[in-house]
Design a protein around this motif. Structure first.
Motif, mmCIF file in Angstrom:
data_model
loop_
_atom_site.group_PDB
_atom_site.id
_atom_site.type_symbol
_atom_site.label_atom_id
_atom_site.label_comp_id
_atom_site.label_asym_id
_atom_site.label_seq_id
_atom_site.Cartn_x
_atom_site.Cartn_y
_atom_site.Cartn_z
ATOM 1 N N ARG A 153 0.684 -0.613 0.058
ATOM 2 C CA ARG A 153 -0.001 -0.153 0.383
ATOM 3 C C ARG A 153 0.689 1.132 0.035
ATOM 4 N NH1 ARG A 153 -2.906 -2.953 3.729
ATOM 5 N NH2 ARG A 153 -1.729 -2.223 5.384
ATOM 6 N N ALA A 154 2.320 1.578 1.013
ATOM 7 C CA ALA A 154 2.870 2.268 1.181
ATOM 8 C C ALA A 154 3.355 3.061 -0.939
ATOM 9 C CB ALA A 154 3.579 2.344 1.940
ATOM 10 N N ARG A 155 4.021 1.572 -0.896
ATOM 11 C CA ARG A 155 4.414 1.948 -2.516
ATOM 12 C C ARG A 155 3.540 2.386 -3.825
ATOM 13 N NH1 ARG A 155 5.958 -3.270 -3.109
ATOM 14 N NH2 ARG A 155 7.615 -3.306 -1.505
ATOM 15 N N LEU A 156 1.904 1.831 -3.606
ATOM 16 C CA LEU A 156 1.565 2.396 -4.362
ATOM 17 C C LEU A 156 1.182 3.635 -3.806
ATOM 18 C CD1 LEU A 156 -1.402 -0.693 -4.469
ATOM 19 C CD2 LEU A 156 -0.065 0.087 -6.101
ATOM 20 N N GLU A 216 -8.654 3.652 -4.781
ATOM 21 C CA GLU A 216 -9.882 3.185 -5.780
ATOM 22 C C GLU A 216 -9.693 2.022 -6.074
ATOM 23 O OE1 GLU A 216 -9.196 5.665 -8.979
ATOM 24 O OE2 GLU A 216 -9.781 7.258 -8.607
ATOM 25 N N MET A 217 -8.300 1.103 -5.342
ATOM 26 C CA MET A 217 -8.630 -0.082 -5.480
ATOM 27 C C MET A 217 -9.125 -0.970 -5.069
ATOM 28 S SD MET A 217 -4.345 -0.145 -7.492
ATOM 29 C CE MET A 217 -4.507 -2.391 -7.523
ATOM 30 N N PRO A 218 -9.977 -1.787 -5.369
ATOM 31 C CA PRO A 218 -10.017 -3.141 -4.313
ATOM 32 C C PRO A 218 -9.006 -4.065 -3.674
ATOM 33 C CG PRO A 218 -10.816 -4.348 -6.224
ATOM 34 C CD PRO A 218 -9.919 -2.475 -6.468
ATOM 35 N N ARG A 232 -8.469 -6.754 -3.632
ATOM 36 C CA ARG A 232 -8.638 -7.958 -4.338
ATOM 37 C C ARG A 232 -7.069 -8.032 -5.580
ATOM 38 N NH1 ARG A 232 -12.377 -11.306 -8.274
ATOM 39 N NH2 ARG A 232 -11.715 -13.043 -8.187
ATOM 40 N N ASP A 233 -7.131 -5.947 -5.542
ATOM 41 C CA ASP A 233 -6.390 -5.876 -7.327
ATOM 42 C C ASP A 233 -5.431 -5.756 -6.936
ATOM 43 O OD1 ASP A 233 -8.512 -6.511 -9.400
ATOM 44 O OD2 ASP A 233 -8.820 -4.497 -9.009
ATOM 45 N N LYS A 234 -5.261 -5.204 -5.312
ATOM 46 C CA LYS A 234 -3.744 -4.566 -4.724
ATOM 47 C C LYS A 234 -3.038 -6.088 -4.546
ATOM 48 C CE LYS A 234 -5.926 -0.808 -1.710
ATOM 49 N NZ LYS A 234 -6.216 -0.523 -0.752
ATOM 50 N N TYR A 235 -3.886 -6.810 -3.786
ATOM 51 C CA TYR A 235 -2.560 -8.218 -3.236
ATOM 52 C C TYR A 235 -2.842 -9.466 -4.052
ATOM 53 C CZ TYR A 235 -3.662 -5.555 0.270
ATOM 54 O OH TYR A 235 -3.402 -4.137 1.405
ATOM 55 N N THR A 236 -3.400 -9.300 -5.450
ATOM 56 C CA THR A 236 -2.970 -10.824 -6.175
ATOM 57 C C THR A 236 -3.362 -10.341 -8.039
ATOM 58 O OG1 THR A 236 -5.844 -10.263 -6.134
ATOM 59 C CG2 THR A 236 -4.994 -12.343 -4.526
ATOM 60 N N ARG A 255 -1.446 -2.878 -11.656
ATOM 61 C CA ARG A 255 -2.728 -2.146 -11.088
ATOM 62 C C ARG A 255 -3.552 -2.283 -12.030
ATOM 63 N NH1 ARG A 255 -1.663 3.102 -8.332
ATOM 64 N NH2 ARG A 255 0.403 3.289 -7.894
ATOM 65 N N THR A 256 -4.071 -3.145 -13.597
ATOM 66 C CA THR A 256 -4.741 -3.881 -14.371
ATOM 67 C C THR A 256 -5.049 -4.854 -14.359
ATOM 68 O OG1 THR A 256 -3.625 -2.522 -15.905
ATOM 69 C CG2 THR A 256 -5.008 -1.377 -15.178
ATOM 70 N N ASN A 257 -6.119 -5.136 -14.254
ATOM 71 C CA ASN A 257 -6.736 -7.160 -14.847
ATOM 72 C C ASN A 257 -7.329 -6.911 -16.187
ATOM 73 O OD1 ASN A 257 -4.885 -8.487 -12.496
ATOM 74 N ND2 ASN A 257 -6.184 -7.439 -11.029
ATOM 75 N N PRO A 258 -7.911 -8.444 -16.566
ATOM 76 C CA PRO A 258 -8.833 -8.493 -17.816
ATOM 77 C C PRO A 258 -10.084 -8.508 -16.696
ATOM 78 C CG PRO A 258 -7.410 -10.176 -17.720
ATOM 79 C CD PRO A 258 -6.501 -9.663 -16.444
ATOM 80 N N LYS A 259 -10.792 -8.067 -18.168
ATOM 81 C CA LYS A 259 -11.978 -7.816 -17.026
ATOM 82 C C LYS A 259 -12.407 -8.951 -16.785
ATOM 83 C CE LYS A 259 -14.166 -3.288 -19.329
ATOM 84 N NZ LYS A 259 -14.868 -2.960 -19.656
#
Length: 105
Positions: free
Chosen positions: A32-35, A66-68, A70-74, A99-103
């Motif tokens: 989180r700190a890095r983000l 803004e990130m859930p 689930r997207d921060k850690y996986t 930070r981005t994943n497939p829809k």
């Protein structure tokens, strides 16, 4: 006994890199700190008035708040059971923008 195939201590131990299956509380805090640090750098470059393609691409990424979780850690993985794997399993994950994943995933 002697030569190229002699048993050495590291080869007899087993796994060399033991990665935990989930992130610890402190490692999550470091993520989180890095983000947040990356977000602040992007904002500083934006306020400086510089225009470039990399900046416009970076501004399209979601911010840390803004990130859930689930997207921060996986991250998405085709081969993983639930199509997700821990971010710490990705090589050089501290230097990549993940930070981005497939829809839908």
């Amino acid at each position: 006994m002697f030569g190229a195939f002699r048993p050495t201590q590291p080869s007899m131990v087993g796994l060399l890199w033991k990665t935990p299956w989930k992130l610890s509380r402190t490692r999550k805090a470091n993520v989180r700190a890095r983000l947040k640090q990356v977000d602040s750098v992007i904002e500083a470059v934006k306020e400086s008035g510089v225009q470039c393609a990399a900046l416009t691409k970076a501004l399209e990424l979601p911010k840390e708040h803004e990130m859930p979780p689930r997207d921060k850690y996986t991250v998405f993985s085709r081969r993983a059971k639930g199509y997700r794997k821990g971010i710490h399993k990705v090589p050089k994950w501290t230097r990549l923008t993940l930070r981005t994943n497939p829809k839908g995933f």
